[in-house]
Design a protein around this motif. Sequence first.
Motif, mmCIF file in Angstrom:
data_model
loop_
_atom_site.group_PDB
_atom_site.id
_atom_site.type_symbol
_atom_site.label_atom_id
_atom_site.label_comp_id
_atom_site.label_asym_id
_atom_site.label_seq_id
_atom_site.Cartn_x
_atom_site.Cartn_y
_atom_site.Cartn_z
ATOM 1 N N PRO A 204 33.997 34.915 32.887
ATOM 2 C CA PRO A 204 34.990 35.636 33.696
ATOM 3 C C PRO A 204 35.527 36.882 32.996
ATOM 4 O O PRO A 204 35.858 37.869 33.664
ATOM 5 C CB PRO A 204 36.107 34.599 33.901
ATOM 6 N N ASP A 205 35.621 36.861 31.656
ATOM 7 C CA ASP A 205 36.093 38.046 30.944
ATOM 8 C C ASP A 205 35.115 39.207 31.096
ATOM 9 O O ASP A 205 35.517 40.376 31.186
ATOM 10 C CB ASP A 205 36.297 37.737 29.463
ATOM 11 N N ARG A 208 35.744 40.754 34.375
ATOM 12 C CA ARG A 208 36.956 41.574 34.322
ATOM 13 C C ARG A 208 36.666 42.933 33.687
ATOM 14 O O ARG A 208 37.088 43.979 34.204
ATOM 15 C CB ARG A 208 38.047 40.846 33.530
ATOM 16 N N GLU A 211 34.690 45.092 36.063
ATOM 17 C CA GLU A 211 35.523 45.675 37.114
ATOM 18 C C GLU A 211 36.337 46.853 36.583
ATOM 19 O O GLU A 211 36.517 47.861 37.289
ATOM 20 C CB GLU A 211 36.439 44.595 37.690
ATOM 21 N N GLU A 212 36.814 46.745 35.352
ATOM 22 C CA GLU A 212 37.555 47.864 34.756
ATOM 23 C C GLU A 212 36.665 49.084 34.572
ATOM 24 O O GLU A 212 37.083 50.223 34.837
ATOM 25 C CB GLU A 212 38.151 47.424 33.418
#
Length: 305
Positions: A204-205, A208, A211-212
């Motif tokens: 999940p990191d 993230r 997405e950034e």
Amino acid sequence: MQTDWAEIVCEVPAEMVDSLADFLVELTGNGVGIDNLHLDTFSLDSVEDTPIKSVKGYVPADAGLEEVRIRVEEYLRTSGPSFAGFVYRQPVVNVVRNEDWANNWKEHFKPVRIGQRMVIKPTWEEYQEQPGDLVIKIDPGMAFGTGAHPTTRMCLESMERICFDHLGGKLPPHLLDVGTGSGVLSIAGALMGATGIVAVDIDPDAVRVTEENLELNEVTVVEASTTPLDRIPGDFGVVVANILAEELVRLSAQLIDRVAPGGWLILSGILTEKEQLVVDGFPGLALIEITHDAEWSCITMRKAA
């Protein structure tokens, strides 16, 4: 509150660097350095070809440091003897103040050209674009790659050849990025004309961070998630999977199913010694090319139309 970091320095044969680096990244969740250069830097080619290298892991200098040190020592004692030239040397622990780490690690990240057109540029560096450049802005943080690692670099080069040498300058609309990491391959796909991109990672990191970086590059055509491969519908004109060789083979049937008729499959994350294992694990596809960089292989295949 000011946080100090502990730098754990291990001296190992060059052949052990990748194995130890992977172990340290998984153990610490943070960046890894080699000979004072970040492992996945924009100046990777400047790492000297020396027989013994210093590999550095970073963890907070808190109560958990001693456990990490013990686990690193155990790893060196148990895994080291299988590498030629290994002599056990006790890891050295240094304390580095947080502000020093936060600023100094960025010094080794510079814009780098990959292939003929792609440029990966850290957000804090200036770069004068040339005509035809496809620029990917990246802010990898401490734990995720910049795209300059050989496995990612070869994927980008293969995507570029498919786009410009085979397809006239534009990728098929649908692209699947398996093991997206920091999202570099998905961003590159968007810059090469893909308009419906699915990016997945088990971490999940990583999603993230992807997405950034998508937001940083103003890319809106990528859907990033932790969706398992077997739950992704449809097929794709390009499928790129940059994961371990064993996982590629385990997922081969699912990966083949996701390639559209006439579509392309790019496989990376493969140690050269496991290259044939992966080739044999993907029957029914035409082998287009195999490229090499250091000890890594990248395999490009195509499904019949």
